[in-house]
Design a protein around this motif. Structure first.
Motif, PDB file in Angstrom:
ATOM      1  N   SER A 274      -1.619  -0.173 -18.890  1.00 52.13           N
ATOM      2  CA  SER A 274      -0.410   0.002 -18.093  1.00 52.13           C
ATOM      3  C   SER A 274      -0.800  -0.199 -16.630  1.00 52.13           C
ATOM      4  CB  SER A 274       0.130   1.418 -18.316  1.00 52.13           C
ATOM      5  OG  SER A 274       1.103   1.704 -17.362  1.00 52.13           O
ATOM      6  N   PHE A 275      -0.456  -1.362 -16.109  1.00 54.76           N
ATOM      7  CA  PHE A 275      -0.941  -1.745 -14.790  1.00 54.76           C
ATOM      8  C   PHE A 275       0.167  -1.566 -13.753  1.00 54.76           C
ATOM      9  CE2 PHE A 275      -1.149  -5.492 -11.847  1.00 54.76           C
ATOM     10  CZ  PHE A 275      -2.123  -4.975 -11.022  1.00 54.76           C
ATOM     11  N   GLY A 276      -0.038  -0.620 -12.842  1.00 51.08           N
ATOM     12  CA  GLY A 276       0.944  -0.410 -11.778  1.00 51.08           C
ATOM     13  C   GLY A 276       0.541  -1.168 -10.526  1.00 51.08           C
ATOM     14  N   PHE A 277       1.455  -1.281  -9.610  1.00 49.04           N
ATOM     15  CA  PHE A 277       1.153  -2.006  -8.362  1.00 49.04           C
ATOM     16  C   PHE A 277       2.104  -1.536  -7.269  1.00 49.04           C
ATOM     17  CE2 PHE A 277       4.299  -4.312 -10.761  1.00 49.04           C
ATOM     18  CZ  PHE A 277       5.235  -4.668  -9.830  1.00 49.04           C
ATOM     19  N   TYR A 278       1.723  -1.809  -6.038  1.00 46.42           N
ATOM     20  CA  TYR A 278       2.593  -1.507  -4.898  1.00 46.42           C
ATOM     21  C   TYR A 278       3.445  -2.742  -4.610  1.00 46.42           C
ATOM     22  CZ  TYR A 278      -0.642   2.366  -4.149  1.00 46.42           C
ATOM     23  OH  TYR A 278      -1.412   3.499  -4.305  1.00 46.42           O
ATOM     24  N   PRO A 279       4.732  -2.672  -4.817  1.00 37.89           N
ATOM     25  CA  PRO A 279       5.564  -3.888  -4.741  1.00 37.89           C
ATOM     26  C   PRO A 279       5.611  -4.546  -3.373  1.00 37.89           C
ATOM     27  CG  PRO A 279       6.922  -1.930  -5.085  1.00 37.89           C
ATOM     28  CD  PRO A 279       5.514  -1.495  -5.226  1.00 37.89           C
ATOM     29  N   ARG A 280       5.405  -3.743  -2.304  1.00 38.86           N
ATOM     30  CA  ARG A 280       5.518  -4.347  -0.957  1.00 38.86           C
ATOM     31  C   ARG A 280       4.223  -5.018  -0.509  1.00 38.86           C
ATOM     32  NH1 ARG A 280       8.856  -2.831   2.962  1.00 38.86           N
ATOM     33  NH2 ARG A 280       7.132  -2.211   4.296  1.00 38.86           N
ATOM     34  N   PHE A 281       3.132  -4.733  -1.206  1.00 41.21           N
ATOM     35  CA  PHE A 281       1.859  -5.364  -0.853  1.00 41.21           C
ATOM     36  C   PHE A 281       1.890  -6.837  -1.269  1.00 41.21           C
ATOM     37  CE2 PHE A 281      -1.597  -1.940  -0.370  1.00 41.21           C
ATOM     38  CZ  PHE A 281      -0.701  -1.024   0.140  1.00 41.21           C
ATOM     39  N   THR A 282       1.207  -7.685  -0.498  1.00 41.74           N
ATOM     40  CA  THR A 282       0.991  -9.049  -0.967  1.00 41.74           C
ATOM     41  C   THR A 282      -0.187  -9.022  -1.952  1.00 41.74           C
ATOM     42  OG1 THR A 282      -0.616  -9.600   0.740  1.00 41.74           O
ATOM     43  CG2 THR A 282       1.712  -9.969   1.286  1.00 41.74           C
TER      44      THR A 282
ATOM     45  N   GLU B 285      -3.342  -8.452  -0.051  1.00 39.34           N
ATOM     46  CA  GLU B 285      -3.483  -7.069   0.412  1.00 39.34           C
ATOM     47  C   GLU B 285      -3.828  -6.125  -0.738  1.00 39.34           C
ATOM     48  OE1 GLU B 285      -0.315  -7.388   4.143  1.00 39.34           O
ATOM     49  OE2 GLU B 285       0.351  -6.737   2.155  1.00 39.34           O
ATOM     50  N   PHE B 286      -3.218  -6.387  -1.883  1.00 44.73           N
ATOM     51  CA  PHE B 286      -3.458  -5.532  -3.048  1.00 44.73           C
ATOM     52  C   PHE B 286      -4.916  -5.631  -3.504  1.00 44.73           C
ATOM     53  CE2 PHE B 286      -3.219  -4.605  -7.640  1.00 44.73           C
ATOM     54  CZ  PHE B 286      -2.649  -3.345  -7.582  1.00 44.73           C
TER      55      PHE B 286
ATOM     56  N   TYR C  49      -7.163  -4.063  -0.981  1.00 40.08           N
ATOM     57  CA  TYR C  49      -7.101  -2.599  -1.078  1.00 40.08           C
ATOM     58  C   TYR C  49      -8.083  -2.098  -2.141  1.00 40.08           C
ATOM     59  CZ  TYR C  49      -4.798   1.993  -1.370  1.00 40.08           C
ATOM     60  OH  TYR C  49      -4.515   3.344  -1.352  1.00 40.08           O
ATOM     61  N   PHE C  50      -8.138  -2.797  -3.260  1.00 40.00           N
ATOM     62  CA  PHE C  50      -9.035  -2.355  -4.323  1.00 40.00           C
ATOM     63  C   PHE C  50     -10.489  -2.702  -4.018  1.00 40.00           C
ATOM     64  CE2 PHE C  50      -5.223  -1.372  -6.491  1.00 40.00           C
ATOM     65  CZ  PHE C  50      -5.588  -0.272  -7.249  1.00 40.00           C
TER      66      PHE C  50
ATOM     67  N   ARG D 159       4.562 -11.244  -1.906  1.00 41.87           N
ATOM     68  CA  ARG D 159       4.576  -9.826  -2.239  1.00 41.87           C
ATOM     69  C   ARG D 159       4.512  -9.664  -3.752  1.00 41.87           C
ATOM     70  NH1 ARG D 159       8.148  -6.361   1.975  1.00 41.87           N
ATOM     71  NH2 ARG D 159       7.453  -7.420   3.822  1.00 41.87           N
TER      72      ARG D 159
ATOM     73  N   GLN E 286      -7.963  -7.942  -8.996  1.00 47.95           N
ATOM     74  CA  GLN E 286      -8.480  -6.693  -8.411  1.00 47.95           C
ATOM     75  C   GLN E 286      -9.662  -6.162  -9.221  1.00 47.95           C
ATOM     76  OE1 GLN E 286      -8.418  -3.406  -9.681  1.00 47.95           O
ATOM     77  NE2 GLN E 286      -7.399  -4.010 -11.575  1.00 47.95           N
TER      78      GLN E 286
END
Lengths: 431, 251
Positions: free
Chosen positions: B85-93, B96-97, B100-101, B132, B148
């Motif tokens: 179950s892979f979540g993500f920050y929708p506003r990140f490109t 950037e995502f 971040y990792f 994004r 990531q």
């Protein structure tokens, strides 16, 4: 870390926090221009008054940001990474705290642009008041961060914000006790008053320790939490056992008098000196009307410069003017009618209030007649106000020769000072 | 060289055991992890990803015991993980995502920009790097997730259902990437898609009812099946044969 902080500032809750805080700042500034206009200390104090709203917003923003990982189902993936959890938490907190603070400071910087050309006093350590406010915003964000860590629910953020607003509002009811210093909200004392350095330093230490405690608890760093908690409690004890915010000393520089050079003397304190050119044309004609009347005041002085426990009633030839909320955004006099109303204190009968003994209400009618005569020029400048109805007693008084009018007023002042009710009632009879 | 070593592993949710007395040794290469739903594959992946603490047993990743805090941190630095179950920050490109990792995996900051670009390029998302995350399709999101996971050039890469949402062409490209990654890292792929295992895995393990019932080469799993076993492909027949045999032996 700089790179990640930049990403958080652009993509996290930070931009929304900055926008919300800017909007809230503009709104707060627009609602009560008279509380801050023309005075640096007023602007800094009003920043702290606004903490009631601003801290609530920052708590909500912090909670929203901190609950993000679990809401977005990223906690497991992040849990597999080596970076300690408090690093993430610190970056997220810093981004929101920074953005929110910048947002509201931009709004207040706009107000500062209006204050700068007008202000006549820059001392009083107002920047420390401002700085403690910024520290408080950081503490509020930390509080939200803890809430967000405890509950990832979307509703947690608005509920936490609302709870903060209510909690801080309730604390305002204790604004006379020393415990009030623990709240970041300034209840709005006079702009000419100065908060002792000891208290300002204590507040800053308390809020910093509280921030460390909340962040450490959110990151589950129990030892740091315990240490920060101990510091917070120690500082809080020192603050709470000290004097409260009532009867704050006046700032000698702020209350230094600046007076008119010509005409009846009108003096304002240094911090309100920008108003002198507009106060004098209102006050001087009234003082001129009183000139030579026995027992009448001879000068009008800013109440900010009054010694402690000075009553409004002039007993040393001075009428006290209340100018704290008498400024427009550009430094003009907000309410000339309000300023004239300060002269009504001249005509207040000095009747002691005693239980079980009420003053004859007719006395107050006579007092109103005297005030109406004194403020002869008075016409409401606000078109929304209806003109005063014609008062037959006032009309008959005005019909007398000027010398007799002045004699009547002198007799009134004499009777009012002694609370001679029969004499006052006699003066109120139709001529 | 063994870089993942598990012995006597037990994991349970409450009183119900999910993994029981599991022993596993993994070296460099691509390891497919097969098994029916609820067999314990994801639980095993979560233990390897260090997000689930075992009730019992010894787990060593890249030579580091997970019971040791310092060892855990060292192992995590060389770990890549794509959860089911892979979540993500929708506003990140995407960039950037992944960046971040890279930061979360404690990569040296000077190495991050290049590593990020390389990871995004390897999953074929370079042309969407500045889009994004909320604007990506399901398959693209999965590829961003893989990016990531590989940004830190992990020595141990854990991919739970990595091909879910990928179209056939992307799956072919992904298998090639797996083979490349498996040249110098331990890659563990949990999947339902047995054809991925045949195409990309050097070894395969089969988990059933919380126990490891088979480990070997894909060809050995294929050989375990016969014409009478159910399945549309040789490996599917081997898969059902091994499962049937394990269940009969357990009775």
């Amino acid at each position: 870390m700089n790179r990640v902080l930049r990403v958080e500032l652009r993509r996290g809750t930070a931009p929304a926090a900055a926008l919300a805080m800017f909007g809230a700042g503009v709104w707060m500034l627009a609602v009560h221009v008279d509380h801050w206009a023309g005075r640096w200390a007023g602007l800094a104090n009003y920043f702290r008054v606004s903490m009631l709203i601003l801290c609530a917003l920052m708590v909500a923003a912090g909670a929203w940001q901190a609950g993000r990982e679990r809401r977005r189902d990223l906690d497991e993936l992040i849990g597999s990474t080596p970076r300690p959890g408090w690093h993430l938490l610190l970056v997220a907190w810093l981004a929101v705290a920074l953005a929110g603070s910048v947002g509201v400071l931009v709004a207040f910087a706009g107000a500062a642009v209006l204050v700068a050309p007008v202000a006549t006093y820059g001392g009083g350590g107002w920047w420390w008041t401002l700085l403690v406010g910024v520290v408080a915003l950081g503490a509020a964000t930390a509080c939200g961060t803890l809430v967000g860590r405890l509950s990832p629910l979307r509703v947690a953020a608005p509920v936490a914000g609302l709870a903060t607003y209510l909690g801080l509002a309730i604390l305002l009811y204790w604004d006379t006790t020393a415990a009030a210093w623990l709240s970041p909200v300034n209840p709005g004392w006079g702009v000419h008053r100065v908060v002792p350095d000891r208290v300002t330093a204590g507040q800053a230490a308390w809020l910093l320790a509280l921030t460390a405690l909340l962040l450490a608890a959110a990151a589950r760093r129990w030892r740091v939490s315990a240490l920060a908690g101990a510091v917070a409690i120690a500082v809080a004890v020192v603050i709470v056992t000290g004097p409260g915010p009532h009867r704050l000393p006046a700032d000698p520089g702020a209350v230094e008098l600046v007076c008119t050079d010509t005409g009846p003397q009108v003096c304002v304190s240094r911090i309100n000196a920008f108003l002198l050119d507009e106060v004098a044309p209102v006050a001087q004609p009234i003082l001129a009307r009183l000139d030579g009347i026995p027992g009448a005041p001879r000068r009008a002085v800013d109440h900010a410069a009054a010694p402690a426990r000075t009553q409004d009633t002039p007993d040393d030839g001075t009428v006290w003017l209340h100018l704290d909320q008498q400024s427009t955004a550009r430094g003009g006099l907000a309410s000339p009618d309000g300023l004239r109303a300060d002269f009504r204190a001249v005509t207040w009968p000095q009747c002691p209030v005693e239980p079980g003994r009420e003053v004859n209400q007719q006395v107050y009618l006579v007092s109103g007649l005297a005030a109406a005569w004194l403020l002869d020029e008075w016409r409401p400048t606000d078109p929304a106000l209806a003109p005063a109805p014609v008062d037959p007693a006032l009309e008959s008084l005005r019909a007398l020769p000027l010398a007799e009018q002045r004699a009547w007023f002198a007799a009134y002042l004499d009777a009012a000072a002694r609370c001679d009710v029969p004499a006052l009632l006699h003066l109120g009879r139709p001529r | 060289m063994t870089t993942v070593s598990i012995s006597g592993l037990r994991v349970g949710y409450g009183r119900r055991p999910v993994l029981e007395d599991l022993n596993l040794e993994l070296g460099v290469g691509v390891h497919g992890l097969l098994g029916p739903n609820g067999a314990g594959k994801t639980t095993l992946m979560r233990v390897l990803a260090t997000v689930l603490r075992p009730d019992r047993g010894d787990v060593r990743l890249l030579g580091q015991p997970l019971s040791d805090h310092a060892g855990l941190r060292v192992a995590r630095r060389r770990l890549g993980y794509l959860p089911q179950s892979f979540g993500f920050y929708p506003r990140f490109t995407v960039r950037e995502f992944v960046e971040y990792f890279a930061w979360l995996r404690e990569m040296p900051s000077a190495a991050i920009p290049l590593a990020v670009d390389r990871a995004i390029e390897r999953v074929g998302l370079l042309d969407r790097a500045d889009d994004r995350m909320k604007h990506l399709s399901g398959g693209m999101l999965r590829r961003a997730g893989i990016a990531q996971a590989i940004v830190n050039d992990p020595r141990l890469l854990l991919l739970d259902e990595p091909t879910a949402g990928l179209d056939p062409e992307q799956r072919v490209e992904f298998r090639a990437l797996l083979r490349e990654l498996g040249l110098d890292a331990v890659v563990v792929v949990s999947t339902h898609l047995v054809e991925d295992v045949v195409a990309a895995c050097t070894r395969v393990g089969l988990v059933d009812n919380g126990r490891l019932v088979f480990t070997g080469l894909p060809d050995e799993l294929i050989a375990a099946g016969g014409d009478g076993d159910s399945g549309d492909s040789p490996i599917e027949r081997g898969y059902t044969a091994v499962l049937r045999g394990a269940r009969e032996a357990a009775r």
